[in-house]
Design a protein around this motif. Structure first.
Motif, PDB file in Angstrom:
ATOM      1  N   TRP A  68       0.887  87.124  16.635  1.00 34.25           N
ATOM      2  CA  TRP A  68       1.748  85.773  16.713  1.00 34.25           C
ATOM      3  C   TRP A  68       2.712  85.988  18.065  1.00 34.25           C
ATOM      4  CZ3 TRP A  68       2.840  80.842  15.565  1.00 34.25           C
ATOM      5  CH2 TRP A  68       4.108  80.369  16.057  1.00 34.25           C
ATOM      6  N   TYR A  69       3.489  87.301  17.939  1.00 33.40           N
ATOM      7  CA  TYR A  69       4.250  87.396  19.142  1.00 33.40           C
ATOM      8  C   TYR A  69       3.430  87.645  20.547  1.00 33.40           C
ATOM      9  CZ  TYR A  69       8.095  88.269  15.926  1.00 33.40           C
ATOM     10  OH  TYR A  69       8.953  88.111  14.804  1.00 33.40           O
ATOM     11  N   ALA A  70       2.238  88.368  20.691  1.00 32.04           N
ATOM     12  CA  ALA A  70       1.375  88.414  21.634  1.00 32.04           C
ATOM     13  C   ALA A  70       0.983  87.078  22.180  1.00 32.04           C
ATOM     14  CB  ALA A  70       0.146  89.362  21.317  1.00 32.04           C
ATOM     15  N   THR A  71       0.464  86.011  21.243  1.00 30.97           N
ATOM     16  CA  THR A  71       0.204  84.839  21.720  1.00 30.97           C
ATOM     17  C   THR A  71       1.151  84.276  22.279  1.00 30.97           C
ATOM     18  OG1 THR A  71      -1.589  84.808  19.937  1.00 30.97           O
ATOM     19  CG2 THR A  71      -0.855  82.648  20.802  1.00 30.97           C
ATOM     20  N   MET A  72       2.339  84.334  21.827  1.00 34.20           N
ATOM     21  CA  MET A  72       3.396  83.390  22.299  1.00 34.20           C
ATOM     22  C   MET A  72       3.788  84.181  23.713  1.00 34.20           C
ATOM     23  SD  MET A  72       4.373  81.028  20.462  1.00 34.20           S
ATOM     24  CE  MET A  72       2.739  80.736  19.594  1.00 34.20           C
ATOM     25  N   ALA A  73       3.795  85.211  23.947  1.00 33.10           N
ATOM     26  CA  ALA A  73       3.995  86.056  25.029  1.00 33.10           C
ATOM     27  C   ALA A  73       2.729  85.428  26.209  1.00 33.10           C
ATOM     28  CB  ALA A  73       4.123  87.489  25.169  1.00 33.10           C
ATOM     29  N   ALA A  74       1.716  85.443  25.863  1.00 33.60           N
ATOM     30  CA  ALA A  74       0.621  85.029  26.631  1.00 33.60           C
ATOM     31  C   ALA A  74       0.766  83.596  26.958  1.00 33.60           C
ATOM     32  CB  ALA A  74      -0.525  85.279  25.917  1.00 33.60           C
ATOM     33  N   GLY A  76       3.524  81.988  27.390  1.00 25.68           N
ATOM     34  CA  GLY A  76       4.984  81.745  28.048  1.00 25.68           C
ATOM     35  C   GLY A  76       4.394  82.505  29.601  1.00 25.68           C
ATOM     36  N   ALA A  77       3.754  83.410  29.717  1.00 22.12           N
ATOM     37  CA  ALA A  77       3.259  83.912  31.064  1.00 22.12           C
ATOM     38  C   ALA A  77       2.296  82.857  31.676  1.00 22.12           C
ATOM     39  CB  ALA A  77       2.318  84.962  30.783  1.00 22.12           C
ATOM     40  N   ILE A  78       1.343  82.322  30.854  1.00 24.51           N
ATOM     41  CA  ILE A  78       0.480  81.329  31.348  1.00 24.51           C
ATOM     42  C   ILE A  78       1.312  80.073  31.812  1.00 24.51           C
ATOM     43  CG2 ILE A  78      -1.289  79.540  30.809  1.00 24.51           C
ATOM     44  CD1 ILE A  78      -2.629  81.691  29.172  1.00 24.51           C
ATOM     45  N   LEU A  79       2.194  79.451  31.103  1.00 16.98           N
ATOM     46  CA  LEU A  79       3.121  78.525  31.548  1.00 16.98           C
ATOM     47  C   LEU A  79       3.834  78.908  32.830  1.00 16.98           C
ATOM     48  CD1 LEU A  79       4.202  76.997  28.188  1.00 16.98           C
ATOM     49  CD2 LEU A  79       2.978  75.792  30.013  1.00 16.98           C
ATOM     50  N   VAL A  80       4.617  79.855  32.831  1.00 13.25           N
ATOM     51  CA  VAL A  80       5.500  80.421  33.936  1.00 13.25           C
ATOM     52  C   VAL A  80       4.472  80.147  35.259  1.00 13.25           C
ATOM     53  CG1 VAL A  80       6.685  82.318  34.985  1.00 13.25           C
ATOM     54  CG2 VAL A  80       7.254  81.353  32.446  1.00 13.25           C
ATOM     55  N   PHE A  81       3.386  81.080  35.129  1.00 14.15           N
ATOM     56  CA  PHE A  81       2.851  81.513  36.440  1.00 14.15           C
ATOM     57  C   PHE A  81       1.806  80.112  36.783  1.00 14.15           C
ATOM     58  CE2 PHE A  81       3.294  85.888  35.130  1.00 14.15           C
ATOM     59  CZ  PHE A  81       4.203  86.209  36.142  1.00 14.15           C
ATOM     60  N   GLY A  82       1.383  79.636  35.782  1.00 11.29           N
ATOM     61  CA  GLY A  82       0.605  78.103  35.904  1.00 11.29           C
ATOM     62  C   GLY A  82       1.333  77.040  36.539  1.00 11.29           C
ATOM     63  N   LEU A  83       2.603  76.731  35.864  1.00 15.28           N
ATOM     64  CA  LEU A  83       3.274  75.848  36.666  1.00 15.28           C
ATOM     65  C   LEU A  83       3.998  76.136  37.897  1.00 15.28           C
ATOM     66  CD1 LEU A  83       4.955  74.539  33.382  1.00 15.28           C
ATOM     67  CD2 LEU A  83       3.290  73.496  34.416  1.00 15.28           C
ATOM     68  N   SER A  84       4.174  77.385  38.169  1.00 17.18           N
ATOM     69  CA  SER A  84       4.704  77.631  39.468  1.00 17.18           C
ATOM     70  C   SER A  84       3.494  77.584  40.617  1.00 17.18           C
ATOM     71  CB  SER A  84       5.212  78.990  39.691  1.00 17.18           C
ATOM     72  OG  SER A  84       4.278  80.043  39.306  1.00 17.18           O
ATOM     73  N   ALA A  85       2.487  77.842  40.161  1.00 16.82           N
ATOM     74  CA  ALA A  85       1.198  77.651  41.149  1.00 16.82           C
ATOM     75  C   ALA A  85       0.442  76.200  41.004  1.00 16.82           C
ATOM     76  CB  ALA A  85       0.112  78.610  40.738  1.00 16.82           C
ATOM     77  N   LYS A  86       1.198  75.125  40.359  1.00 15.42           N
ATOM     78  CA  LYS A  86       0.735  73.990  40.242  1.00 15.42           C
ATOM     79  C   LYS A  86       0.882  73.189  41.846  1.00 15.42           C
ATOM     80  CE  LYS A  86       3.393  70.609  38.825  1.00 15.42           C
ATOM     81  NZ  LYS A  86       4.008  69.827  38.283  1.00 15.42           N
TER      82      LYS A  86
END
Length: 108
Positions: A68-74, A76-86
């Motif tokens: 659960w914690y690993a999935t939530m961290a992944a 979060g990272a996808i959202l942060v880096f994905g939205l910043s590169a949009k």
């Protein structure tokens, strides 16, 4: 006239009293934390009814917690880096690029 007003006032007071008696929660009388409401074996003040570990020991994770914690961290990272590169797709950005292109084409 006066008896009509008295009757109206009496009905209004009864309506207010009736509303005050109604309980929207429909829980036990006195609320959940009233004396004698909770069942036997209920441990007060413990999250998820978990008993704390003995002093000096750490809590053991359950099987679902690490994934659960690993999935939530992944996520979060996808959202942060994905939205910043949009890519920028707003109308004002398109207009700015179009104005630059037209100025470059006109030679100014």
């Amino acid at each position: 006239m006066q008896s009509g007003l008295r009757g109206f006032a009496a009905r209004a007071v009864r309506g207010v009293q009736r509303q005050q008696q109604r309980r929207m929660g429909a829980g036990p009388p006195g609320g959940y934390f009233a004396e004698g409401v909770q069942g036997e074996g209920h441990v007060n003040g413990r999250l998820f009814n978990e008993t704390p570990p003995p002093p000096g020991q750490s809590r053991k994770w359950e099987d679902w917690e690490a994934p659960w914690y690993a999935t939530m961290a992944a996520v979060g990272a996808i959202l942060v880096f994905g939205l910043s590169a949009k890519p920028e797709t707003s109308g004002s950005e398109w207009a700015r690029e179009e104005a630059k292109r037209r100025l470059a084409a006109s030679g100014k």
